[in-house]
Design an enzyme around this catalytic site. Sequence first.
Site, PDB file in Angstrom:
ATOM      1  N   CYS A  43      34.071  30.848  41.061  1.00  0.00           N
ATOM      2  CA  CYS A  43      34.195  31.682  39.871  1.00  0.00           C
ATOM      3  C   CYS A  43      32.898  31.569  39.061  1.00  0.00           C
ATOM      4  O   CYS A  43      32.430  30.475  38.763  1.00  0.00           O
ATOM      5  CB  CYS A  43      35.379  31.214  39.029  1.00  0.00           C
ATOM      6  N   CYS A  46      33.789  29.654  35.504  1.00  0.00           N
ATOM      7  CA  CYS A  46      34.201  28.242  35.379  1.00  0.00           C
ATOM      8  C   CYS A  46      33.876  27.370  36.581  1.00  0.00           C
ATOM      9  O   CYS A  46      34.040  26.159  36.527  1.00  0.00           O
ATOM     10  CB  CYS A  46      35.686  28.149  35.062  1.00  0.00           C
ATOM     11  N   CYS A  92      40.906  34.565  38.110  1.00  0.00           N
ATOM     12  CA  CYS A  92      40.781  33.112  38.210  1.00  0.00           C
ATOM     13  C   CYS A  92      41.852  32.479  37.329  1.00  0.00           C
ATOM     14  O   CYS A  92      41.888  32.730  36.126  1.00  0.00           O
ATOM     15  CB  CYS A  92      39.384  32.668  37.772  1.00  0.00           C
ATOM     16  N   CYS A 115      39.225  42.265  47.387  1.00  0.00           N
ATOM     17  CA  CYS A 115      38.040  43.061  47.089  1.00  0.00           C
ATOM     18  C   CYS A 115      37.492  42.544  45.755  1.00  0.00           C
ATOM     19  O   CYS A 115      38.104  42.745  44.703  1.00  0.00           O
ATOM     20  CB  CYS A 115      38.457  44.523  47.001  1.00  0.00           C
TER      21      CYS A 115
END
Length: 133
Positions: A43, A46, A92, A115
Amino acid sequence: MSNNDDWQSKLTEEEFRVTRQAGTERPFTGILLNEARSGEYLCKCCGAVLFEASTKFDAGCGWPSFYDQTDSENVGFREDVSHGMHRTEIYCKQCNAHLGHVFPDGPEPTGQRYCVNSVSLTFESDDKEIVKG
């Protein structure tokens, strides 16, 4: 980070628009679209591990695509009815960053196509090179 001012100071304008405001980058423009090395996709906001390079495939859709997530504790799903469509958003779970959408037209073994906006990811190759989408 909890508020938009914090995120705006950490992210570029495009990263903020996509990850914090559920935007979409233009197809075929993401730096990670053609990344083919082994490693992990994290991510951008984070650093949570989201996808393994071994699950990446060329879906021809213009965005990095994966057939499975790495850790179900890090990728969440929610209904998205924006833009007159019915889709499943992926985000996330650690920081609520918008990642993209998942579709049931991917390859086996899962049949899923995650995607993902390249700009929502950071790639860490097995040799520890970092590439920010």
